[in-house]
Motif scaffolding. Structure first.
Motif, PDB file in Angstrom:
ATOM      1  N   PRO A 184      13.434  -7.859  -3.781  1.00 45.04           N
ATOM      2  CA  PRO A 184      13.364  -6.920  -2.756  1.00 45.04           C
ATOM      3  C   PRO A 184      11.887  -6.432  -2.002  1.00 45.04           C
ATOM      4  N   ALA A 185      12.332  -6.328  -0.866  1.00 44.92           N
ATOM      5  CA  ALA A 185      10.665  -5.892  -0.461  1.00 44.92           C
ATOM      6  C   ALA A 185      10.931  -5.371   0.882  1.00 44.92           C
ATOM      7  N   ILE A 186       9.751  -4.236   1.635  1.00 44.40           N
ATOM      8  CA  ILE A 186      10.250  -3.450   3.135  1.00 44.40           C
ATOM      9  C   ILE A 186       9.110  -4.434   3.372  1.00 44.40           C
ATOM     10  N   TYR A 187       9.378  -4.873   4.693  1.00 46.19           N
ATOM     11  CA  TYR A 187       7.983  -6.065   5.343  1.00 46.19           C
ATOM     12  C   TYR A 187       9.129  -6.354   6.688  1.00 46.19           C
ATOM     13  N   ASN A 188       7.876  -5.679   7.828  1.00 44.11           N
ATOM     14  CA  ASN A 188       8.237  -6.151   8.517  1.00 44.11           C
ATOM     15  C   ASN A 188       9.254  -4.659   9.688  1.00 44.11           C
ATOM     16  N   ASP A 189       8.890  -3.658   8.622  1.00 46.20           N
ATOM     17  CA  ASP A 189       9.415  -2.391   8.672  1.00 46.20           C
ATOM     18  C   ASP A 189      11.100  -2.982   8.750  1.00 46.20           C
ATOM     19  N   LYS A 190      11.615  -3.878   7.619  1.00 44.88           N
ATOM     20  CA  LYS A 190      13.169  -3.620   7.541  1.00 44.88           C
ATOM     21  C   LYS A 190      13.290  -3.771   6.051  1.00 44.88           C
ATOM     22  N   LEU A 191      14.349  -4.273   4.755  1.00 41.91           N
ATOM     23  CA  LEU A 191      14.673  -4.073   4.032  1.00 41.91           C
ATOM     24  C   LEU A 191      15.123  -5.635   3.824  1.00 41.91           C
ATOM     25  N   LYS A 226      -3.509   6.546 -11.805  1.00 46.99           N
ATOM     26  CA  LYS A 226      -2.696   7.484 -11.050  1.00 46.99           C
ATOM     27  C   LYS A 226      -1.212   6.707 -11.636  1.00 46.99           C
ATOM     28  N   LYS A 227      -0.503   7.706 -12.155  1.00 52.59           N
ATOM     29  CA  LYS A 227       0.925   7.648 -13.371  1.00 52.59           C
ATOM     30  C   LYS A 227       2.032   7.892 -11.661  1.00 52.59           C
ATOM     31  N   LEU A 228       2.555   6.488 -11.636  1.00 52.46           N
ATOM     32  CA  LEU A 228       4.020   6.760 -10.541  1.00 52.46           C
ATOM     33  C   LEU A 228       5.315   6.818 -11.083  1.00 52.46           C
ATOM     34  N   ARG A 229       5.149   5.809 -12.323  1.00 48.94           N
ATOM     35  CA  ARG A 229       6.856   5.890 -12.670  1.00 48.94           C
ATOM     36  C   ARG A 229       6.897   5.545 -14.511  1.00 48.94           C
ATOM     37  N   ASP A 249       0.885  -1.269  -0.702  1.00 48.25           N
ATOM     38  CA  ASP A 249      -0.193  -0.434   0.229  1.00 48.25           C
ATOM     39  C   ASP A 249       0.647   1.341   0.042  1.00 48.25           C
ATOM     40  N   SER A 250       1.756   1.210   0.493  1.00 47.84           N
ATOM     41  CA  SER A 250       3.176   1.922   0.687  1.00 47.84           C
ATOM     42  C   SER A 250       3.423   2.997  -0.945  1.00 47.84           C
ATOM     43  N   GLY A 251       4.061   1.759  -1.328  1.00 51.40           N
ATOM     44  CA  GLY A 251       4.411   2.029  -2.825  1.00 51.40           C
ATOM     45  C   GLY A 251       5.266   0.478  -3.410  1.00 51.40           C
ATOM     46  N   GLU A 252       6.367   1.330  -4.030  1.00 48.64           N
ATOM     47  CA  GLU A 252       7.047   0.128  -4.751  1.00 48.64           C
ATOM     48  C   GLU A 252       8.693  -0.136  -4.741  1.00 48.64           C
ATOM     49  N   VAL A 253       8.770  -1.009  -4.673  1.00 44.22           N
ATOM     50  CA  VAL A 253      10.129  -1.103  -3.882  1.00 44.22           C
ATOM     51  C   VAL A 253      11.317  -2.038  -5.534  1.00 44.22           C
ATOM     52  N   TYR A 254      11.773  -1.383  -5.839  1.00 45.23           N
ATOM     53  CA  TYR A 254      12.523  -1.818  -7.630  1.00 45.23           C
ATOM     54  C   TYR A 254      13.994  -2.003  -7.196  1.00 45.23           C
ATOM     55  N   ILE A 297      20.923  -0.247  -7.684  1.00 42.73           N
ATOM     56  CA  ILE A 297      20.591   1.205  -6.715  1.00 42.73           C
ATOM     57  C   ILE A 297      18.959   0.909  -6.004  1.00 42.73           C
ATOM     58  N   LEU A 298      19.204   0.464  -4.905  1.00 37.12           N
ATOM     59  CA  LEU A 298      17.519  -0.184  -4.380  1.00 37.12           C
ATOM     60  C   LEU A 298      16.826   1.156  -4.463  1.00 37.12           C
ATOM     61  N   THR A 299      15.529   1.192  -4.925  1.00 31.07           N
ATOM     62  CA  THR A 299      15.108   1.856  -4.843  1.00 31.07           C
ATOM     63  C   THR A 299      13.630   1.642  -4.377  1.00 31.07           C
ATOM     64  N   PHE A 300      12.947   3.076  -3.615  1.00 32.08           N
ATOM     65  CA  PHE A 300      11.533   3.253  -3.312  1.00 32.08           C
ATOM     66  C   PHE A 300      10.614   4.079  -4.050  1.00 32.08           C
ATOM     67  N   ILE A 301       9.430   3.762  -4.060  1.00 28.00           N
ATOM     68  CA  ILE A 301       8.577   5.231  -5.472  1.00 28.00           C
ATOM     69  C   ILE A 301       7.737   5.056  -4.368  1.00 28.00           C
ATOM     70  N   ASP A 302       6.906   6.081  -3.695  1.00 26.69           N
ATOM     71  CA  ASP A 302       5.802   6.671  -3.076  1.00 26.69           C
ATOM     72  C   ASP A 302       4.501   6.335  -3.347  1.00 26.69           C
ATOM     73  N   ARG A 303       4.001   5.716  -3.809  1.00 27.00           N
ATOM     74  CA  ARG A 303       2.750   5.491  -3.730  1.00 27.00           C
ATOM     75  C   ARG A 303       1.617   7.077  -4.371  1.00 27.00           C
ATOM     76  N   GLN A 304       1.915   7.615  -2.809  1.00 27.02           N
ATOM     77  CA  GLN A 304       1.117   9.052  -2.907  1.00 27.02           C
ATOM     78  C   GLN A 304       1.639  10.362  -3.894  1.00 27.02           C
ATOM     79  N   SER A 305       3.094  10.105  -3.221  1.00 21.51           N
ATOM     80  CA  SER A 305       2.845  11.171  -3.854  1.00 21.51           C
ATOM     81  C   SER A 305       4.269  11.077  -4.960  1.00 21.51           C
ATOM     82  N   GLY A 306       4.318   9.948  -5.441  1.00 23.64           N
ATOM     83  CA  GLY A 306       5.077   9.235  -6.395  1.00 23.64           C
ATOM     84  C   GLY A 306       6.449   9.492  -6.648  1.00 23.64           C
ATOM     85  N   ILE A 307       7.427  10.325  -5.825  1.00 22.50           N
ATOM     86  CA  ILE A 307       8.784  10.590  -5.408  1.00 22.50           C
ATOM     87  C   ILE A 307       9.390   9.425  -5.656  1.00 22.50           C
TER      88      ILE A 307
END
Length: 372
Positions: free
Chosen positions: A101-108, A367-370, A45-50, A56-66
């Protein structure tokens, strides 16, 4: 300056929301993770990890698109390996091939293939599961797997990581006559590894792994002949087994064997494509026919997603709901959102929309993210 303020706000939101839990048992439940079909990224729900093209491990925020590299260094350029930068210092850099790659249980978490010497095939058969803080720091190895050439399916849940692999060659680089596949369950808290039996067959692959308490369910698909001549020939030779693996007792059993394929497993059902599509209840063994000529696509908590010119949802009573005709290429479903690819001209974008609206047949705001 405005973009910098937005980025800082998004980072603050990200750092607090990725560990946020849902539901009435919030203190014991983590945000659900959907690992993509090719295991290259994950959605929540927070976004994508890729992983970017420069590893480079990258997170894209679903709400802001940053987009934010998962790195703690404030002045880092987030560069991958190159002749000018042979030893990247970026906290988000991963050597070798990275997957899941994933952020799960507050860890990467992420899985990677260690780099080896030229001509040495053994590292290709090694996978390492790592854990780190969400900013890429404090990395540690949780488990190391051998004989694991290619990851074919993965899932996070119940403080576990389940994944499946196949290999086509041995440690000397010699091709195998038949492909070997196996699944593993890794306890993220203590690093214990539970491995299934090895499946051997032509073109074999384990897909659709689903964690369900003390067991995982998955589909193993193979062909009775090595050569795949055309679509009709593949259809006549394809076989699939729906399996359940009680990992603590090391007990695996086949629940269903079919002359067909399995599109997905989830929410207690396997979505089967045989002569006609149907939902297979994993616990009871019952079958619910789907009155559709479309292609089985994905299981949701509201029923089976089918595709035939447009998406349609079929519930357990075989009632049909036609979904937004402007939606195609669904790639992930989380607690509250649906991720998808949408094309505009020669460009393809990762997008997101509200799950409840989509599965209820309402027109959705996309909504477009990237750009992909």
């Amino acid at each position: 300056m405005k973009r910098m303020i937005c980025a800082l706000a998004a980072i603050c939101l990200f750092m607090t929301s990725c560990g946020e839990s849902k539901g009435k048992n919030a203190e014991n439940k983590s945000e659900s993770i959907y690992v993509s079909f090719d295991c290259s990224d994950s959605f929540s729900d927070s976004g994508e990890v890729y992983v970017s093209e420069s590893s480079i491990l990258t997170f894209i925020d679903r709400q802001s698109g940053i987009e934010m590299p998962l790195c703690a260094k404030p002045d880092c350029k987030h560069e991958g390996v190159s002749s000018a930068n042979p030893h990247p210092s970026c906290d988000a850099y991963v050597e070798g091939y990275c997957s899941c790659p994933a952020i799960y249980n507050d860890k990467l978490y992420f899985l990677y293939t260690p780099e080896g010497k030229i001509g040495d095939y053994s590292p290709f058969l090694t996978k390492v599961l790592c854990c780190a803080d969400k900013d890429g720091t404090n990395r540690r190895e949780i488990a190391r797997l051998e004989g694991a050439q290619t990851v074919s399916s993965a899932a996070y849940g119940d403080s576990l990581f389940a994944c499946a692999f196949y290999k086509d060659f041995d440690k000397n680089g010699e091709s195998l006559e038949k492909r070997e596949c196996f699944a593993v369950v890794i306890d993220l808290e203590n690093g214990n590894v539970y491995k299934s039996n090895t499946y051997t067959g032509y073109n074999g692959i384990i897909r659709n792994i689903c964690i369900d308490g003390e067991r995982i369910s998955f589909s193993y698909t193979y062909t009775t002949e090595k050569e795949l001549i055309n679509d009709e020939y593949i259809k006549s030779t394809i076989r699939t087994e729906i399996a359940s693996f009680d990992y603590r007792n090391k007990n695996a059993k086949t629940l269903l064997a079919i002359n067909g394929d399995c599109a997905d497993i989830g929410y207690g059902y396997a979505l089967i494509s045989e002569d006609k599509p149907y939902m297979f209840d994993i616990k009871s063994g019952s079958k619910t026919a789907i009155d559709s000529k479309g292609t089985p696509y994905m299981m949701t908590q509201m029923g089976a997603l089918m595709y035939d010119d447009r998406y349609c949802l079929y519930n357990n009573s075989n009632e049909k709901t036609a979904l937004d005709e402007n939606v195609y290429s669904v790639i992930g479903v989380t607690d509250s959102f649906v991720y998808l690819w949408q094309s505009e001209g020669d460009k393809t974008f990762l997008c997101v929309m509200d799950k409840e609206s989509f599965l209820s047949g309402k027109k959705c705001e996309i909504k477009k993210l990237r750009e992909m």
